[in-house]
Design an enzyme around this catalytic site. Sequence first.
Site, PDB file in Angstrom:
ATOM      1  N   PHE A 161      22.893  31.425  58.868  1.00  0.00           N
ATOM      2  CA  PHE A 161      24.314  31.240  58.605  1.00  0.00           C
ATOM      3  C   PHE A 161      25.144  31.761  59.767  1.00  0.00           C
ATOM      4  O   PHE A 161      24.865  32.840  60.311  1.00  0.00           O
ATOM      5  CB  PHE A 161      24.749  32.033  57.363  1.00  0.00           C
ATOM      6  N   ASP A 162      26.197  31.023  60.113  1.00  0.00           N
ATOM      7  CA  ASP A 162      27.253  31.585  60.935  1.00  0.00           C
ATOM      8  C   ASP A 162      28.037  32.568  60.069  1.00  0.00           C
ATOM      9  O   ASP A 162      27.926  32.565  58.842  1.00  0.00           O
ATOM     10  CB  ASP A 162      28.144  30.452  61.443  1.00  0.00           C
ATOM     11  N   GLY A 163      28.870  33.396  60.698  1.00  0.00           N
ATOM     12  CA  GLY A 163      29.636  34.388  59.958  1.00  0.00           C
ATOM     13  C   GLY A 163      31.029  33.930  59.579  1.00  0.00           C
ATOM     14  O   GLY A 163      31.280  33.510  58.452  1.00  0.00           O
ATOM     15  N   ASP A 274      30.558  26.504  61.031  1.00  0.00           N
ATOM     16  CA  ASP A 274      31.841  25.840  60.809  1.00  0.00           C
ATOM     17  C   ASP A 274      32.337  25.068  62.019  1.00  0.00           C
ATOM     18  O   ASP A 274      33.326  24.327  61.902  1.00  0.00           O
ATOM     19  CB  ASP A 274      32.906  26.869  60.406  1.00  0.00           C
TER      20      ASP A 274
END
Length: 298
Positions: A161-163, A274
Amino acid sequence: MPVSLAGQLVVAISSRALFDFEEENKLFESSDDRAYMQLQLARLDAPAQPGVAFSLVKKLLAFNDATTQRVEVVILSRNDPVSGMRVFRSCQHFGLPIERGVFTRGAAPWRYLRPLAANLFLSANESDVRGALEAGVPAARVATHSARASDAHPHEVRIAFDGDAVLFSDEAEQVFQSAGLDAFQAHERERAESPLPAGPFKPLLEALQRLQREGTDAMRLRTALVTARSAPAHERAIRTLMGWQIEVDEAMFLGGLPKGQFLREFEPDFFFDDQTRHVDAAAPHVPAGHVASGITNL
């Protein structure tokens, strides 16, 4: 007694995310849907090839055993019901125990996510993903050109996951976009002990942690945070996860380095980000999806 999916990790997925229907989709986009239906019917006995999210789905379903149903996967597709027959036959061919499906023949399917209480929606359709996110369901547009997952970890689901704007809100990203890197670093350093607001994928990470804690002899789960943050902005991210009582197995604070090479080494079954530039950079290496959330996606 009525059937219920309560307590399970529920993944809703489109047919193009699960299987490689890109050739058929070109016909759908260039012609009327009846030509597409006829092609799918003609290929009814020809199993579709695995798509970008196939490995993720197959491994998640392996958390189920004879006594406990921990994961439910539901096909949620703009396909017509006739084409849906090929989807189910392809599932049967690959031994995927998927029994439920909703086929809407071109209408937006995301509105059925709430009755399913879905924890995740994967689709190749941008508008469906945005609709799901607006409805509060973690969702990503699958990059159909992505590399397929490595087979190096057959007994471990790996998810990255990106943050910011994925696990966390885009609060800090807004500062970066408006005032630059120095202001971002100062903002995060001053707020190191203040938890970040939740992003759209926090509920999924929580559900995955419950699954991870249960574990089985057949399948395990490993998660990674892969972010452009660097010290000192790393501390707020870590403290936020600690405050949520959520653990990730690996954290990569890359300070703007390209994520693709690091993801290639981690070998996730799926990566969520995102920003389309990060998804496109990751796609040659790993299965990836775009989360249309936050200031970068307005």
